[in-house]
Design an enzyme around this catalytic site. Structure first.
Site, mmCIF file in Angstrom:
data_model
loop_
_atom_site.group_PDB
_atom_site.id
_atom_site.type_symbol
_atom_site.label_atom_id
_atom_site.label_comp_id
_atom_site.label_asym_id
_atom_site.label_seq_id
_atom_site.Cartn_x
_atom_site.Cartn_y
_atom_site.Cartn_z
ATOM 1 N N THR A 14 5.977 -47.291 -7.080
ATOM 2 C CA THR A 14 5.520 -46.153 -7.881
ATOM 3 C C THR A 14 5.925 -46.283 -9.343
ATOM 4 O OG1 THR A 14 5.617 -44.688 -5.961
ATOM 5 C CG2 THR A 14 5.650 -43.636 -8.123
ATOM 6 N N SER A 57 6.196 -50.712 -1.939
ATOM 7 C CA SER A 57 7.348 -51.074 -1.114
ATOM 8 C C SER A 57 7.064 -51.139 0.390
ATOM 9 C CB SER A 57 8.538 -50.160 -1.409
ATOM 10 O OG SER A 57 8.254 -48.827 -1.089
ATOM 11 N N THR A 90 10.215 -46.958 -3.738
ATOM 12 C CA THR A 90 11.343 -46.240 -3.152
ATOM 13 C C THR A 90 11.359 -46.229 -1.627
ATOM 14 O OG1 THR A 90 10.137 -44.141 -3.316
ATOM 15 C CG2 THR A 90 11.595 -44.727 -5.143
ATOM 16 N N ASP A 91 10.221 -46.463 -0.968
ATOM 17 C CA ASP A 91 10.182 -46.342 0.487
ATOM 18 C C ASP A 91 11.122 -47.324 1.183
ATOM 19 O OD1 ASP A 91 8.367 -44.308 0.319
ATOM 20 O OD2 ASP A 91 6.632 -45.477 0.971
#
Length: 325
Positions: A14, A57, A90-91
Site C-alpha cells: 500500500t 504483501s 502491511t498484511d
C-alpha cells in the site's frame, strides 16, 4: 555530523500504491511514488535504493524474503552502509521482518515499514513512516536490537509486533509487551531492550510447513491430509494454553510417527502455550506425545521459525531447542 548511508529496499504494498479516484480501488502504480520522492529524504541520510520486486504483501512468499536476506547480506559484506530500511505491504510485514530477524547476522539497524493509506489518499502515512524509519536506521541506539518495525511513531521488535486492525493506521501493536521505543520530532528514544538475539544459518528455502487453527469439534482430517501431502512440519494454533479436541489425537500421533514436527501455539494473542492440562487432547498429553510448545510466538511467526529451523537442521531435538529461545 556526517550523514549515514542507508540502504532502502522497496518491495511494494500500500505504501507504493495509489487509489483510483473513479472506483476507489487501491492498486499498484507503474512507478513507485516513493522512488520519486528520494530527494526529500537526502537531507536525512545518503540513500541507496534497491527495488527487487514490486508486489502486494499477500504475494510475498518465503522465497522473496530469502531474496531480501541475500541483498542485505551482500551490502553488509561490502561494509558500505550503516542501516537498512525495507518498505513492505502491511498484511505480511511482520512475517518478513521476523524471517529477516532470524536469518541475518548483524549489529546494523534493519527497519521494516509500510503504510495503511496509499500515496494519494488524504492522510497518507507512507512517506512519514519511511522518513521515521530512516531516522531509526541512522540511529546509533538502534544497533544490536534485531530487526525493528517502525510505523505511526512507534518502534516494535519483529518478534512481538503484529497487525491488529484491518485498516487503522495504529494497527501495528505488540500485545503484552508494547513498543520498545518512539520516534519524535526531536529524536529517536528507546525505553526497552530485547533480551535475546537469534540467528540461524540457511542456504535456501525448500521446506513446506502448514499452519492450521484449532476449533471446537475439530478432528484429525486436516492432520491426516498434512501427513499424506508430505509436509515437513505443521504449526497448530491450539485452544487456550495449548489444548486440542480429543478427536485430533490420532492425527497428532500419525504425524509424530512420520517424524513430522508439530509446534503448538495458542490462538489467544496474549499469554504462552504451556503443557498444563492432563485430559485427552490436553497440553500435557500432547507434550508427552512429542509435540513442541512455542515460547509465545503467534502462528504465522512460529511457522516461519519452524521453516527456518527445518532448513538448518533435521534433528527434532534441535528443532525443540529453537522453540525454547
Amino acid at each position: 555530523m556526517q550523514k549515514k548511508k542507508i540502504l532502502v529496499i522497496h518491495t511494494g504494498g500500500t505504501i507504493s500504491m495509489s487509489e483510483d479516484a473513479s472506483t476507489g480501488a487501491v492498486k499498484p502504480t507503474e512507478n513507485n511514488p516513493l522512488t520519486q520522492k528520494t530527494n526529500e529524504l537526502l537531507t536525512i541520510a545518503d540513500i541507496v535504493i534497491e527495488e527487487p520486486f514490486h508486489l502486494p504483501s499477500p504475494h510475498i512468499t518465503p522465497l522473496e524474503m530469502y531474496e531480501l536476506k541475500k541483498i542485505i547480506d551482500k551490502y553488509i559484506a561490502l561494509n558500505e552502509i550503516s542501516g537498512v530500511v525495507i518498505t513492505h505491504g502491511t498484511d505480511t510485514l511482520e512475517e518478513t521482518a521476523y524471517f529477516l530477524h532470524l536469518t541475518i547476522e548483524t549489529s546494523m539497524p534493519i527497519v521494516v515499514t509500510g503504510a495503511m493509506r496509499s500515496s494519494n489518499e488524504i492522510g497518507a502515512d507512507g512517506l512519514y513512516n519511511l522518513i521515521s524509519s530512516i531516522r531509526v536506521a541512522s540511529c546509533e541506539d538502534a544497533k544490536n536490537k534485531g530487526v525493528l518495525v517502525v510505523l505511526n511513531d512507534e518502534i516494535h521488535t519483529a518478534e512481538n509486533v503484529t497487525k491488529t486492525h484491518t485498516s487503522n493506521v495504529s494497527t501495528f501493536q505488540s500485545p503484552q509487551y508494547g513498543p520498545i521505543g518512539i520516534v519524535t520530532k526531536r529524536g529517536v528514544f528507546f525505553h526497552h531492550l530485547p533480551t535475546v538475539n537469534e540467528y540461524y544459518s540457511i542456504s535456501g528455502i525448500s521446506k513446506r510447513v502448514a499452519l492450521i487453527k484449532a476449533h471446537a469439534g475439530m478432528d484429525s482430517t486436516l492432520l491426516w491430509a498434512i501427513r499424506d501431502l508430505e509436509f515437513h512440519g505443521v504449526v497448530i494454533e491450539a485452544l487456550g494454553q495449548g489444548n486440542l479436541p480429543p478427536a485430533t489425537v490420532d492425527g497428532i500421533k500419525s504425524l509424530i510417527e512420520k517424524n513430522i514436527p508439530i509446534v503448538i501455539v495458542s490462538r489467544c494473542f496474549n499469554g504462552i502455550a504451556q503443557d498444563v492440562y492432563g485430559y485427552e487432547g490436553g497440553g500435557k498429553q500432547l507434550k508427552d506425545l512429542g509435540v513442541i510448545f512455542s515460547n509465545g510466538l503467534n502462528g504465522q511467526k512460529a511457522r516461519l521459525k519452524l521453516l527456518i529451523g527445518l532448513e538448518s537442521t533435521q534433528n527434532i531435538m534441535d528443532i525443540e531447542k529453537i522453540f525454547q529461545v
